[in-house]
Enzyme design. Sequence first.
Site, PDB file in Angstrom:
ATOM      1  N   THR A   4       0.836  -1.196   0.000  1.00  0.00           N
ATOM      2  CA  THR A   4       0.000   0.000   0.000  1.00  0.00           C
ATOM      3  C   THR A   4       0.873   1.248   0.000  1.00  0.00           C
ATOM      4  O   THR A   4       1.854   1.305   0.730  1.00  0.00           O
ATOM      5  CB  THR A   4      -0.907  -0.009   1.242  1.00  0.00           C
ATOM      6  OG1 THR A   4      -1.724  -1.164   1.174  1.00  0.00           O
ATOM      7  CG2 THR A   4      -1.788   1.225   1.304  1.00  0.00           C
ATOM      8  N   ARG A  32     -13.109  -8.285  -4.147  1.00  0.00           N
ATOM      9  CA  ARG A  32     -13.199  -7.477  -2.922  1.00  0.00           C
ATOM     10  C   ARG A  32     -12.828  -6.016  -3.209  1.00  0.00           C
ATOM     11  O   ARG A  32     -11.878  -5.744  -3.921  1.00  0.00           O
ATOM     12  CB  ARG A  32     -12.231  -8.017  -1.870  1.00  0.00           C
ATOM     13  CG  ARG A  32     -12.057  -7.109  -0.651  1.00  0.00           C
ATOM     14  CD  ARG A  32     -10.962  -7.659   0.250  1.00  0.00           C
ATOM     15  NE  ARG A  32     -10.773  -6.854   1.446  1.00  0.00           N
ATOM     16  CZ  ARG A  32      -9.872  -5.868   1.551  1.00  0.00           C
ATOM     17  NH1 ARG A  32      -9.090  -5.574   0.533  1.00  0.00           N
ATOM     18  NH2 ARG A  32      -9.763  -5.197   2.679  1.00  0.00           N
ATOM     19  N   VAL A  33     -13.564  -5.116  -2.626  1.00  0.00           N
ATOM     20  CA  VAL A  33     -13.201  -3.703  -2.659  1.00  0.00           C
ATOM     21  C   VAL A  33     -12.820  -3.303  -1.237  1.00  0.00           C
ATOM     22  O   VAL A  33     -13.602  -3.492  -0.304  1.00  0.00           O
ATOM     23  CB  VAL A  33     -14.364  -2.828  -3.155  1.00  0.00           C
ATOM     24  CG1 VAL A  33     -14.003  -1.344  -3.073  1.00  0.00           C
ATOM     25  CG2 VAL A  33     -14.742  -3.219  -4.580  1.00  0.00           C
ATOM     26  N   GLY A  34     -11.612  -2.820  -1.081  1.00  0.00           N
ATOM     27  CA  GLY A  34     -11.141  -2.425   0.246  1.00  0.00           C
ATOM     28  C   GLY A  34     -11.487  -0.985   0.559  1.00  0.00           C
ATOM     29  O   GLY A  34     -12.334  -0.361  -0.095  1.00  0.00           O
ATOM     30  N   ASP A  35     -10.796  -0.459   1.553  1.00  0.00           N
ATOM     31  CA  ASP A  35     -11.083   0.905   2.009  1.00  0.00           C
ATOM     32  C   ASP A  35     -10.384   1.975   1.172  1.00  0.00           C
ATOM     33  O   ASP A  35     -10.823   3.126   1.144  1.00  0.00           O
ATOM     34  CB  ASP A  35     -10.660   1.052   3.473  1.00  0.00           C
ATOM     35  CG  ASP A  35      -9.178   0.759   3.667  1.00  0.00           C
ATOM     36  OD1 ASP A  35      -8.655  -0.197   3.045  1.00  0.00           O
ATOM     37  OD2 ASP A  35      -8.527   1.483   4.429  1.00  0.00           O
ATOM     38  N   THR A  55      -3.757   2.819   5.835  1.00  0.00           N
ATOM     39  CA  THR A  55      -3.389   1.441   5.493  1.00  0.00           C
ATOM     40  C   THR A  55      -3.799   0.559   6.651  1.00  0.00           C
ATOM     41  O   THR A  55      -3.822   0.994   7.803  1.00  0.00           O
ATOM     42  CB  THR A  55      -1.875   1.323   5.222  1.00  0.00           C
ATOM     43  OG1 THR A  55      -1.581  -0.040   4.862  1.00  0.00           O
ATOM     44  CG2 THR A  55      -1.036   1.689   6.435  1.00  0.00           C
ATOM     45  N   GLY A  56      -4.147  -0.662   6.343  1.00  0.00           N
ATOM     46  CA  GLY A  56      -4.553  -1.575   7.408  1.00  0.00           C
ATOM     47  C   GLY A  56      -5.682  -2.480   6.955  1.00  0.00           C
ATOM     48  O   GLY A  56      -5.919  -2.633   5.758  1.00  0.00           O
ATOM     49  N   GLY A  58      -8.826  -3.190   5.858  1.00  0.00           N
ATOM     50  CA  GLY A  58      -9.785  -2.294   5.241  1.00  0.00           C
ATOM     51  C   GLY A  58     -11.227  -2.422   5.700  1.00  0.00           C
ATOM     52  O   GLY A  58     -11.943  -1.424   5.770  1.00  0.00           O
TER      53      GLY A  58
HETATM   54  N1  ASP Z   1      -6.195  -1.184   3.461  1.00  0.00           N
HETATM   55  C1  ASP Z   1      -5.905  -2.138   2.403  1.00  0.00           C
HETATM   56  C2  ASP Z   1      -7.139  -2.970   2.153  1.00  0.00           C
HETATM   57  O1  ASP Z   1      -7.811  -3.365   3.080  1.00  0.00           O
HETATM   58  C3  ASP Z   1      -4.765  -3.032   2.695  1.00  0.00           C
HETATM   59  C4  ASP Z   1      -3.525  -2.380   3.208  1.00  0.00           C
HETATM   60  O2  ASP Z   1      -3.472  -1.203   3.395  1.00  0.00           O
HETATM   61  O3  ASP Z   1      -2.549  -3.096   3.453  1.00  0.00           O
HETATM   62  O4  ASP Z   1      -7.413  -3.287   1.023  1.00  0.00           O
END
Ligand code: ASP
Length: 139
Positions: A4, A32-35, A55-56, A58
């Site tokens: 990310t 999948r759609v993340g954040d 990041t994290g 999501g």
């Molecule tokens: N936030 C991202 C997601 O959930 C993943 C990441 O930041 O590592 O798609």
Amino acid sequence: KYGTVGAVALDKAGNIVAGTSTGGMTNKRYGRVGDAPIIGAGTYAANAVCGISATGHGEYFIRAAVAHDICARSTYKNINLQAAADEVIQAKLVAMGGDGGIIGLNPTGEVIVSFNTTGMYRAGINSRGERFVRIYAEP
Ligand code: ASP
């Protein structure tokens, strides 16, 4: 390769922008759609308020509307962006079981970070050319 990358920036006209690119979570479900692409979840910017990139995990960032919540708390509670970010990342997200962090910028160009993981790769530069690069929490 699929990590990310997030950015927040302020230009000399006072415009604040935020952007987030990610490969998503390991072993994610197809489609999948993340954040990251959801404005208010992993990414948010509003002039005269803040810019946030996250990041994290999501799903938690979506549920908690993390990026918008940080900006909203800082405005409505009249607290600084660092305090607002810590409320969301260190308290609200932790209580939900969500891992991750954010980089943020306020309208005066101050960079803030908050993360509830061991580290978060990050760097910044200001208008005077002063830079920083960090991985772990500030000493
Ligand atoms: N936030 C991202 C997601 O959930 C993943 C990441 O930041 O590592 O798609």
